[in-house]
Design an enzyme around this catalytic site. Sequence first.
Site, mmCIF file in Angstrom:
data_model
loop_
_atom_site.group_PDB
_atom_site.id
_atom_site.type_symbol
_atom_site.label_atom_id
_atom_site.label_comp_id
_atom_site.label_asym_id
_atom_site.label_seq_id
_atom_site.Cartn_x
_atom_site.Cartn_y
_atom_site.Cartn_z
ATOM 1 C CB CYS A 82 26.532 -23.937 8.833
ATOM 2 S SG CYS A 82 26.021 -22.338 8.176
ATOM 3 N N GLY A 118 20.617 -13.678 6.261
ATOM 4 C CA GLY A 118 20.234 -12.524 7.076
ATOM 5 C C GLY A 118 19.372 -12.943 8.239
ATOM 6 C CB CYS A 214 29.407 -22.182 -0.364
ATOM 7 S SG CYS A 214 28.492 -21.635 1.094
#
Length: 394
Positions: A82, A118, A214
């Site tokens: 991220c 995932g 989110c």
Amino acid sequence: MTQDVYVAGVGMIPFTKPGASEPYPQMAAKATRAALADAGIGYELVQQAYVGYVYADSTAGQAALYDVGMSGIPIVNVNNNCSTGSTALFLARQAVASGAAECVLALGFEQMMPGALGAVFKDRPTPFERFDNAANELVDEPQIPLALRYFGGAGLAHMKEYGTKLSTFAKVRAKASRHAANNPLALFRNVVTEEEVMNTPVMWPGVMTRLMACPPTCGAAAAIVCSADFAQRHGLDRSVRIKAQAMTTDKPISFEARDMREVVGFGMAQEAARQVYEAAGIGPQDVDVVELHDCFAQNELLSYEALGLCPVGGAEQFICDGDNSYGGKVVTNPSGGLLSKGHPLGATGLAQCTELVQQLRGTADKRQVEGARLALQHNLGLGGACVVTLYERV
């Protein structure tokens, strides 16, 4: 020796739900063209490009940029979970600061699937093995998806130590929605109240409701960074400079502390912020506006403390006093943050950059933080990496 690095252009496209976006090459090309147009240059002047994404094949960065131009420049593909977008920016800044290049593109994009994150490669060891083992040991909730278990578990640790109420996380989400209402590029622009956040479906009883997480999102964002000489020769905007930047990864304490807050990067963020404040010669009290990594409302609260915006253990009071919004001590996530703007993993760091550059230029319209001079960006990726960047209005 290093030289000053300026953000000459930024661009992003409206974020959308999975299935509603264009394919990633088109999204990325649009964000790139927007950044080039904002800078006022053509692609032929870009000397290097760092392109970030998480869920795409190798050399997807080339596929995206070949739609803009095939100039033969180095294109480096970046994947740091991220924090991918800000890692691309970190590399672009280094290239300019070192003198290796004068004008560099940082680009991030993501075309995501619906639902929880995932594993893609299930036939080999996962890079999250240490994190999964820690979560399994510290949070006995095997039925809960891992990302939620990570950050919900970190929020729960704060609740247990400081008595933090679930409603405080709802206040964070409600604040995000009020900010996003003024952002035409945000995924969710509807305002929700604290009570409405509390009444959404429960994902972990007593720990998290759905709106505290989110949404999976598709989108792209980009930035053009350059040297002072390059900007002067080409008449580019030099009003925003990267004053300091730091990138950190995990230390043994992430797991040895036996604390979910450390597992999700509290220490990484704290150390990156310390390095940035020290390099810039400022303190957190000098910052006017912040875009931080609110993948969950719980992580926004933890990040206040990690970044030094409030004392450790003082985040609930900070939120309840309204010190995280307009009229308070520091405006956090004026864009609406990941909670409302959306979180296309590879694009997030550069979307944060876009927002903060607009804030420092004074072009953020209804979101404008009056008199903003110093802007702090915090982008976190589990696995792990954290990038903290300080921008200055020159």
